[in-house]
Design an enzyme around this catalytic site. Structure first.
Site, PDB file in Angstrom:
ATOM      1  NE  ARG A 225      -4.261  -1.434   0.265  1.00  0.00           N
ATOM      2  CZ  ARG A 225      -4.461  -2.455  -0.583  1.00  0.00           C
ATOM      3  NH1 ARG A 225      -3.582  -2.717  -1.542  1.00  0.00           N
ATOM      4  NH2 ARG A 225      -5.550  -3.200  -0.488  1.00  0.00           N
ATOM      5  CG  HIS A 273      -3.829  -0.169  -6.498  1.00  0.00           C
ATOM      6  ND1 HIS A 273      -4.106   0.368  -5.272  1.00  0.00           N
ATOM      7  CD2 HIS A 273      -3.923  -1.512  -6.317  1.00  0.00           C
ATOM      8  CE1 HIS A 273      -4.363  -0.597  -4.401  1.00  0.00           C
ATOM      9  NE2 HIS A 273      -4.254  -1.763  -5.023  1.00  0.00           N
TER      10      HIS A 273
HETATM   11  P1  NDP Z   1      -1.679 -12.233   4.394  1.00  0.00           P
HETATM   12  O1  NDP Z   1      -2.501 -11.826   5.557  1.00  0.00           O
HETATM   13  O2  NDP Z   1      -1.822 -13.620   3.848  1.00  0.00           O
HETATM   14  O3  NDP Z   1      -0.119 -12.021   4.731  1.00  0.00           O
HETATM   15  C1  NDP Z   1       0.362 -10.896   5.362  1.00  0.00           C
HETATM   16  C2  NDP Z   1       1.856 -11.077   5.679  1.00  0.00           C
HETATM   17  O4  NDP Z   1       2.365  -9.851   6.220  1.00  0.00           O
HETATM   18  C3  NDP Z   1       2.116 -12.166   6.733  1.00  0.00           C
HETATM   19  O5  NDP Z   1       3.295 -12.867   6.419  1.00  0.00           O
HETATM   20  C4  NDP Z   1       2.310 -11.346   8.011  1.00  0.00           C
HETATM   21  O6  NDP Z   1       3.093 -11.953   9.005  1.00  0.00           O
HETATM   22  C5  NDP Z   1       3.016 -10.132   7.446  1.00  0.00           C
HETATM   23  N1  NDP Z   1       2.923  -9.002   8.372  1.00  0.00           N
HETATM   24  C6  NDP Z   1       1.808  -8.369   8.822  1.00  0.00           C
HETATM   25  N2  NDP Z   1       2.131  -7.412   9.724  1.00  0.00           N
HETATM   26  C7  NDP Z   1       3.475  -7.444   9.832  1.00  0.00           C
HETATM   27  C8  NDP Z   1       4.403  -6.716  10.617  1.00  0.00           C
HETATM   28  N3  NDP Z   1       4.011  -5.766  11.488  1.00  0.00           N
HETATM   29  N4  NDP Z   1       5.730  -7.013  10.489  1.00  0.00           N
HETATM   30  C9  NDP Z   1       6.136  -7.992   9.655  1.00  0.00           C
HETATM   31  N5  NDP Z   1       5.309  -8.725   8.878  1.00  0.00           N
HETATM   32  C10 NDP Z   1       3.986  -8.457   8.968  1.00  0.00           C
HETATM   33  O7  NDP Z   1      -1.968 -11.144   3.240  1.00  0.00           O
HETATM   34  P2  NDP Z   1      -1.935 -11.328   1.640  1.00  0.00           P
HETATM   35  O8  NDP Z   1      -0.665 -11.991   1.273  1.00  0.00           O
HETATM   36  O9  NDP Z   1      -3.193 -11.937   1.180  1.00  0.00           O
HETATM   37  O10 NDP Z   1      -1.943  -9.776   1.159  1.00  0.00           O
HETATM   38  C11 NDP Z   1      -0.924  -8.895   1.536  1.00  0.00           C
HETATM   39  C12 NDP Z   1      -1.210  -7.478   1.083  1.00  0.00           C
HETATM   40  O11 NDP Z   1      -0.942  -7.313  -0.313  1.00  0.00           O
HETATM   41  C13 NDP Z   1      -2.638  -6.965   1.220  1.00  0.00           C
HETATM   42  O12 NDP Z   1      -2.949  -6.629   2.543  1.00  0.00           O
HETATM   43  C14 NDP Z   1      -2.627  -5.745   0.289  1.00  0.00           C
HETATM   44  O13 NDP Z   1      -2.189  -4.607   1.005  1.00  0.00           O
HETATM   45  C15 NDP Z   1      -1.571  -6.114  -0.755  1.00  0.00           C
HETATM   46  N6  NDP Z   1      -2.188  -6.337  -2.085  1.00  0.00           N
HETATM   47  C16 NDP Z   1      -1.929  -5.451  -3.101  1.00  0.00           C
HETATM   48  C17 NDP Z   1      -2.442  -5.647  -4.369  1.00  0.00           C
HETATM   49  C18 NDP Z   1      -2.076  -4.737  -5.500  1.00  0.00           C
HETATM   50  O14 NDP Z   1      -2.660  -4.854  -6.580  1.00  0.00           O
HETATM   51  N7  NDP Z   1      -1.134  -3.836  -5.355  1.00  0.00           N
HETATM   52  C19 NDP Z   1      -3.315  -6.788  -4.666  1.00  0.00           C
HETATM   53  C20 NDP Z   1      -3.497  -7.689  -3.551  1.00  0.00           C
HETATM   54  C21 NDP Z   1      -2.959  -7.456  -2.308  1.00  0.00           C
HETATM   55  P3  NDP Z   1       2.636 -13.348   9.706  1.00  0.00           P
HETATM   56  O15 NDP Z   1       2.847 -14.391   8.623  1.00  0.00           O
HETATM   57  O16 NDP Z   1       3.563 -13.486  10.835  1.00  0.00           O
HETATM   58  O17 NDP Z   1       1.183 -13.177  10.070  1.00  0.00           O
HETATM   59  C1  OXD Z   2      -6.187  -5.802  -2.909  1.00  0.00           C
HETATM   60  C2  OXD Z   2      -5.834  -4.823  -3.930  1.00  0.00           C
HETATM   61  O1  OXD Z   2      -5.964  -5.564  -1.724  1.00  0.00           O
HETATM   62  O2  OXD Z   2      -6.286  -4.985  -5.090  1.00  0.00           O
HETATM   63  O3  OXD Z   2      -6.732  -6.866  -3.265  1.00  0.00           O
HETATM   64  O4  OXD Z   2      -5.062  -3.910  -3.668  1.00  0.00           O
END
Ligand code: NDP
Ligand code: OXD
Length: 310
Positions: A225, A273
């Site tokens: 983000r 995005h």
């Molecule tokens: P998940 O919930 O599956 O994974 C999140 C990961 O981030 C986990 O490994 C988690 O750690 C880690 N994490 C969270 N907080 C912290 C922290 N404070 N310090 C270190 N690591 C942290 O999410 P997704 O993989 O499904 O999605 C991730 C993000 O990708 C979404 O939230 C969104 O913002 C972004 N996204 C962007 C898109 C785009 O088009 N640009 C499209 C889709 C998603 P742990 O494993 O220990 O819980």
């Molecule tokens: C998502 C995105 O969070 O598209 O899925 O950014």
């Protein structure tokens, strides 16, 4: 019969209606603001919902986010006892994997350099051959999407490391976690990929200090983000050469204002995005599974824990 309210100003309602009713023919699919008797609605499918829309549905059992990130859902508007489920979609994940492979390989194989040379009709083989196995790519966030990205990079042959909140053991991927793990994680990253959720703990993470911890000339990829990054710090690091390149998909203000320096900076590759998008056809099974899980008293996959923020 499940009554589902679709509340998004962005996604294509007809596609979702077709995909969901193909899986559950009896589904009563209603599109905001034409919700009929909103007391009948049990499930809401939302992305950047119109303020106040969810408050009109007193009998909601589950809210499913059309995005993987739930930071745009105003938590104060989420009915307190209604579970929120984030999107998990194989095509959404695959798109993120493709984006990162492309961005990393483009820099790793010096494509910007060769494109410049081609414009000058110059036969110039450039610098040393890149040593893939000795090129470290770090993935911040190794959940559903980041985990798939890390495994794909490992298959290509990179040295891959991951950073997460809690420890994880993933074969062939060096694990780092927590605030203390960040500096040692960043120290070797030739390419650093941010695919974190935006939470109070991750907001502003990519600041001047963070950038100073990367090897000089590293490549930053932000597909998490915009709120993860201090944009002025990225520009300063590019200008000073501390950062070699930035591939950016997400920004503080979207659409990115026309006057923003990112548009014209030679060290920036930017996309609006679109790193990945959910398709109704591939995302619909997750929505139906979430609705069924809640109805049957099971924990749905992708349940948001507001205490962690994701
Ligand atoms: P998940 O919930 O599956 O994974 C999140 C990961 O981030 C986990 O490994 C988690 O750690 C880690 N994490 C969270 N907080 C912290 C922290 N404070 N310090 C270190 N690591 C942290 O999410 P997704 O993989 O499904 O999605 C991730 C993000 O990708 C979404 O939230 C969104 O913002 C972004 N996204 C962007 C898109 C785009 O088009 N640009 C499209 C889709 C998603 P742990 O494993 O220990 O819980
Ligand atoms: C998502 C995105 O969070 O598209 O899925 O950014």
């Amino acid at each position: 019969v499940t009554v589902l309210g679709f509340v998004s100003t962005w996604d294509r309602a007809p596609d979702w209606k077709a995909a969901l009713t193909a899986l559950e023919p009896g589904l009563d699919f209603r599109i905001d603001p034409e919700l009929g008797d909103a007391r009948q609605i049990e499930a809401a499918l939302v992305w950047k919902p119109r303020p106040g829309a969810l408050a009109t549905m007193p009998n909601l059992k589950v809210i499913v986010s059309l995005g993987a990130g739930v930071d745009s859902l105003r938590r104060e508007e989420m009915p307190a006892d209604v579970p929120v489920v984030r999107m998990i979609d194989p095509q959404l994940t695959r798109g993120m994997v493709e984006y990162v492979l492309y961005a990393v390989l483009r820099q790793h194989r010096y494509f910007p350099f060769f494109e410049d040379k081609q414009r000058a009709s110059a036969w110039d083989q450039g610098g040393p051959v890149p040593d893939t196995a000795r090129t470290t790519v770090g993935v911040m966030g190794i959940g559903v999407i980041g985990g798939a990205i890390a495994r794909a990079l490992r298959e290509v042959g990179f040295a891959v490391r991951g950073w997460s909140r809690t420890p994880h053991a993933v074969e062939g991927i060096e694990g780092f976690h927590g605030a203390d793990g960040l500096a040692p994680f960043l120290a070797e990253c030739r390419h650093a990929v941010c695919v974190l959720p935006l939470t109070p703990a991750t907001r502003g993470l990519i600041d001047a200090r963070f950038l100073s911890l990367l090897p000089k000339g590293a490549h930053l990829i932000n597909i998490g983000r915009g709120g993860h990054a201090d944009e002025a710090a990225i520009l300063a690091a590019l200008d000073s050469g501390r950062l070699g390149h930035a591939t950016l998909d997400v920004f503080h203000q979207e659409p990115l204002p026309a006057e923003h320096r990112f548009w014209r900076h030679p060290g920036v590759t930017l996309t609006p995005h679109v790193a990945s998008l959910t398709l109704a056809r591939t995302g619909a099974p997750h929505v139906i599974a979430a609705v069924r899980a809640v109805r049957e008293g099971r924990r749905p996959d992708g349940l948001v824990d507001w205490a962690r923020g994701y």
